[in-house]
Design an enzyme around this catalytic site. Structure first.
Site, PDB file in Angstrom:
ATOM      1  CG  LEU A 143      46.998  49.693  85.851  1.00 59.01           C
ATOM      2  CD1 LEU A 143      46.182  50.819  86.467  1.00 59.01           C
ATOM      3  CD2 LEU A 143      47.887  49.037  86.901  1.00 59.01           C
ATOM      4  CD  GLU A 144      45.165  54.723  79.390  1.00 61.14           C
ATOM      5  OE1 GLU A 144      45.449  55.158  78.269  1.00 61.14           O
ATOM      6  OE2 GLU A 144      44.089  54.978  79.978  1.00 61.14           O
ATOM      7  CB  ILE A 145      51.036  52.183  83.515  1.00 64.39           C
ATOM      8  CG1 ILE A 145      50.498  51.118  84.487  1.00 64.39           C
ATOM      9  CG2 ILE A 145      52.248  52.894  84.103  1.00 64.39           C
ATOM     10  CD1 ILE A 145      51.444  49.944  84.710  1.00 64.39           C
ATOM     11  CB  THR A 193      41.391  54.330  77.654  1.00 65.04           C
ATOM     12  OG1 THR A 193      41.808  54.963  78.863  1.00 65.04           O
ATOM     13  CG2 THR A 193      42.164  53.033  77.450  1.00 65.04           C
TER      14      THR A 193
END
Length: 710
Positions: A458-460, A496
C-alpha cells in the site's frame, strides 16, 4: 532451562511448555536448541517419566528460527557448527526411547516444523491459525534442521518438495490428509489428546498409513524413477526462477543426496549447503526484505501523531479494486459501505468478495460462519446514506481529475468534518485531486495494487497540506488490512507508477526499434521480474496504460532531458485493445483467457518495424537502468523519504527482482561506479534519458552507499 520452557508432570507424562522469556514468540536460537536438548536429556534419565508432550504457552508453537543470528554470519565456518549441533540434538530426540508428541497450535514454521518432524507423533488443533510450513526458501535458504531429510520420508518426495520449494502454509486438516500430522483435535482438547496420544505410543509405536497416491508411490519406489522426479522438479525450478535463486536447487540436491545415499549424508549436505546459502548475496537481500517487512508492521507515527479509532469505512466505486479494498477491510472487522452508481456493479463486487471468502472456507482457513460475518459487514448501496458515520472514505473511480474532484466534494458534504478522504489513484497528483477540497488537510492517497487481496503493498501519498494524524491513521488502516505500507510525498505518479512508466516506455521503444515483444518478456523475466513488461501491460490493462501515458505523468516525463516517448498503446486503446480483460492485447488469448502468443497485428501501432535481434543484456540494461534512474530521481527530489521505502515499494508493488534487495540495495551491491558506467554507456548509445541522477554521482564521488555497511 527456565528461559526456554517449564516442565509440568502428569501421570508419568512430562509436558514441556515452550515459553521463551522476554519474547512474544518462541524462536529457535543456539540457546533454544541447547535448552531443549538439556531438558530431554534430563527427562530421558527420569524414571518417573515415560513420555513427553511439547506444547506452547504462547499463541504460536514455534515461529521459526531467530533470523537475527543469520545476519551475524560473515564467513565460512561461522554457522555450520550450529547446524550440526542442531542435527545431533534432533537425532537424539528422534531416537529417544520415550515417545515425544508435538501438540501444535498456531504457527509452526521453519525450525519449528523440523522439531515437530523429529517427534514421534504430531497432533494439531483445528484452530484457523494453526499451520505448518518450511518457508526458508523465501529467505534464500533451505530447511537446515533435518527438514530436507525427515519430510520426504514422512509425506513423500513430491509433496515434500512442493512444501519446501514454495514455503506454502499447510493447515491442520490438509496436514492430516497428507500425513504431516497424525491427528487433529479442537484447541480445548489439544493438551489432553496429546497426553493420551503419548501414552498410547508407550505401548506400541505408531503405524502410519502411506498417504501417497499410486502414481507417487510408483515414481518414488526406485532410484531410476526417483531420478525422473528430481529432473522434472529441477526443470520446474529453472523455469520459475530463471536460475536467479540458488536455494531451490540446493534443496533438491539435499533431498536427492539423502534419499539416494542415506540420511547421514543428507544431513551433512544440508549443513554444508545451508552455510553456503547464508553467505550468498541473494539470501542476504531476501533477509533484508524480511526485516523491512517486519519493521513495516509497526506504525512509525505512533507516539508522534494521533491515530484515530477506525470502525467504519466507505468505499466509493465498486469495481474490481473497490471490491478488493472492501474485502480486506471487512476481513479485519471493519464495517464497510460499498457505494456505486450501478446495481449490477455492486452485485458483481459482492459476488467477487463471496468467491474469495468461499475459497478460504474450502481451504478450511475460515469457517462458513466467519465468512457470513465478513459478508454481513459489507453494505452495498447507491447513495451516501451512513457516510456521516464513517471514519475513512476511499475512492476508486475512473482516473479522471474532474470526476475525482466532484467525488471529494460529494463526500465532504455527506461526511463528518474529521472524515479522511483517500484516493486510490495510480497516477494523478493528490494535490490536484484536493485542489477544490473544503478540507485538503484530510485528503491523502492510498494506492493499492491489483488484485488487492493478494498484492502486499500500500503506497500512501501525502501532500504538503495533509495532516499528520491523517497519515498516521491511514498507515494504521493499511496495517489492519494486512498491507506493507510505504509513505511517499506527492507528485505525478508518486513513486511506483513514476518508476514504472519509463520502464514501460523503454519497452515500447524497443518494440518500435524492431525488438520482438515476446523477447522483451523473456529477457526481463531472466533478469528477475516475475512477469515481463508486455504481459504486465496486458494484465494491468492497455486502457489503464493509455490513460497514464496521456496524463500529467506523461507530460512530466516529456520535460526530461533527452525524453523520447512512444504513444503506441494510446493508438491501440483507441482501436479497442484493452488487454487481457477483453482478450485483445499484445498477446492473443483463447476463450478461457490463456495466452496464445504475441498478436502480430500489434506491430502496426509501432510503425511495422523490421524485426531484428537484440542481445538479452541490452534489453535488460536499457529497461533496468531506466527504472533504477527514476528511483534515484525520486529520492533526490524528495518523493521518497528513504531508500528502504524505495526498495520495499519496487519489490512489493512492481515485482523488482527480490533477490537484488530492490533498486538501492542493487546499486550498493553492484557499486555506484559500475552503475554510472552502465548508464553513461547507454547515454552515449541511446541518448540523455539515461543520464545518471546527480545523487548517484555524489554517492560515487564520496564512496558512500545508500545503506550503512553492516
Amino acid at each position: 532451562m527456565s528461559n526456554i520452557a517449564t516442565i509440568e508432570k502428569r501421570n508419568g507424562v512430562a509436558i514441556v511448555w515452550l515459553d521463551q522469556a522476554n519474547e512474544k514468540i518462541n524462536k529457535v536460537s543456539a540457546d533454544f536448541v541447547s535448552g531443549i536438548d538439556e531438558i530431554f536429556q534430563q527427562l530421558e534419565k527420569d524414571n518417573d517419566i515415560k513420555a513427553a508432550v511439547i506444547a506452547s504457552k504462547k499463541k504460536d508453537w514455534i515461529a521459526g528460527a531467530d533470523i537475527d543470528m543469520f545476519k551475524k554470519v560473515k564467513q565460512k565456518g561461522d554457522f555450520i557448527g550450529f547446524t550440526r549441533n542442531g542435527h545431533q540434538s534432533l537425532n537424539r530426540l528422534a531416537a529417544s526411547k520415550k515417545p515425544v508428541v508435538a501438540a501444535i497450535n498456531g504457527a509452526c514454521l521453519g525450525a519449528g516444523t523440523e522439531i515437530a518432524l523429529a517427534c514421534h507423533g504430531r497432533i494439531a488443533s483445528n484452530d484457523k491459525s494453526t499451520h505448518l510450513a518450511l518457508p526458508e526458501v523465501m529467505l534464500g535458504l533451505l530447511p537446515g534442521g533435518g527438514g530436507t531429510q525427515r519430510l520426504p520420508r514422512l509425506i513423500g518426495i513430491q509433496k515434500a518438495l512442493d512444501m519446501m520449494l514454495t514455503g506454502k502454509k499447510i493447515y491442520a486438516d490438509k496436514a492430516k490428509k497428507i500425513g504431516l500430522v497424525d491427528r487433529v483435535t479442537t484447541p480445548d482438547k489439544l493438551l489432553d489428546d496429546a497426553i493420551a496420544f503419548a501414552v498410547e505410543l508407550t505401548k506400541a509405536p505408531l503405524k502410519r498409513e502411506d498417504k501417497r497416491e499410486f502414481v507417487e508411490k510408483a515414481l518414488e519406489a526406485f532410484s531410476f524413477t526417483r531420478s525422473i522426479v528430481y529432473k522434472k522438479a529441477k526443470e520446474m525450478v529453472m523455469k520459475q526462477t530463471q536460475g536467479n535463486y540458488p536455494a531451490p536447487l540446493r534443496i533438491l540436491e539435499c533431498v536427492e543426496t539423502g534419499m539416494e545415499y542415506g540420511m547421514e549424508k543428507g544431513l551433512d549436505a544440508e549443513a554444508v549447503k545451508f552455510e553456503e546459502l547464508i553467505l550468498t548475496n541473494e539470501s542476504r537481500q531476501l533477509i533484508n526484505i524480511f526485516f523491512n517487512m517486519t519493521e513495516k508492521k509497526k506504525n512509525p507515527y505512533e507516539g508522534k501523531a494521533e491515530i484515530k479509532p477506525l470502525n467504519n469505512i466507505a468505499m466509493v466505486g465498486a469495481g474490481f479494486m473497490g471490491a478488493g479494498i472492501a474485502e480486506v477491510s471487512a476481513l479485519d472487522g471493519l464495517s464497510v459501505i460499498l457505494k456505486d452508481i450501478k446495481e449490477e456493479t455492486l452485485a458483481s463486487a459482492k459476488h467477487t468478495i463471496w468467491e474469495d471468502l468461499d475459497k478460504k472456507v474450502k481451504r478450511k482457513s475460515m469457517s462458513q460462519a466467519e465468512s457470513d460475518e465478513v459478508m454481513a459487514r459489507v453494505t452495498a448501496q447507491l447513495d451516501f446514506a451512513g457516510f456521516d458515520k464513517v471514519d475513512v472514505i476511499i475512492e476508486a473511480v475512473f482516473e479522471e481529475i474532474k470526476l475525482k474532484q466532484r467525488i471529494v466534494a460529494d463526500c465532504e458534504a455527506a461526511s463528518k468534518p474529521d472524515t479522511i478522504f483517500a484516493s486510490n489513484t495510480s497516477a494523478l497528483a493528490i494535490s490536484h485531486i484536493a485542489e477544490k477540497a473544503a478540507r485538503p488537510e484530510n485528503v491523502i492517497g492510498m494506492h493499492y495494487f491489483s488484485p488487492v487481496p493478494k498484492m502486499p503493498l500500500l503506497e500512501i501519498i501525502k501532500t504538503p497540506k495533509t495532516a499528520d494524524w491523517v497519515t498516521a491513521t491511514t498507515f494504521e488502516l493499511g496495517i489492519r488490512q494486512g498491507k506493507t505500507c510505504i509513505v511517499v510525498n506527492d507528485g505525478p505518479g508518486f513513486y511506483t507508477t513514476r518508476i514504472l512508466a519509463p520502464y514501460m516506455n523503454e519497452c515500447f521503444l524497443l518494440i518500435e526499434e524492431g525488438c520482438e515483444a515476446g523477447m522483451i518478456d523473456k529477457a526481463m523475466k531472466k533478469w528477475g521480474f516475475p512477469v515481463g513488461p508486455v504481459t504486465l501491460q496486458d494484465e494491468v490493462g492497455i486502457d489503464v496504460g493509455a490513460h497514464i501515458m496521456s496524463g500529467e505523468l506523461a507530460e512530466h516525463a516529456k520535460q526530461r532531458e533527452g525524453a523520447r516517448t512512444n504513444d503506441a498503446i494510446i493508438k491501440m486503446f483507441k482501436d479497442g485493445y484493452h488487454g487481457k480483460k477483453n482478450k485483445r492485447g499484445f498477446y492473443k488469448y483463447d476463450e478461457k483467457g490463456k495466452k496464445q502468443g504475441i498478436d502480430e497485428n500489434i506491430y502496426q501501432y509501432f510503425g511495422n518495424p523490421k524485426r531484428k535481434e537484440f542481445a538479452t543484456e541490452t534489453i535488460q540494461h536499457r529497461m533496468g537502468m531506466m527504472m533504477l534512474n527514476e528511483a534515484l530521481l525520486c529520492l533526490q527530489e524528495g518523493i521518497l523519504e528513504s531508500p528502504t521505502d524505495g526498495d520495499v515499494g519496487a519489490i512489493f508493488g512492481l515485482g523488482f527482482p527480490p533477490f537484488t534487495g530492490g533498486p538501492f540495495r542493487y546499486i550498493d551491491h553492484v557499486g555506484a561506479d559500475k552503475v554510472i558506467a552502465m548508464m553513461d554507456d547507454l547515454t552515449a548509445k541511446y541518448g540523455a534519458r539515461f543520464k545518471p541522477a546527480q545523487i548517484l554521482r555524489d554517492k560515487a564521488a564520496k564512496g558512500e552507499k545508500f545503506y550503512p555497511v553492516n
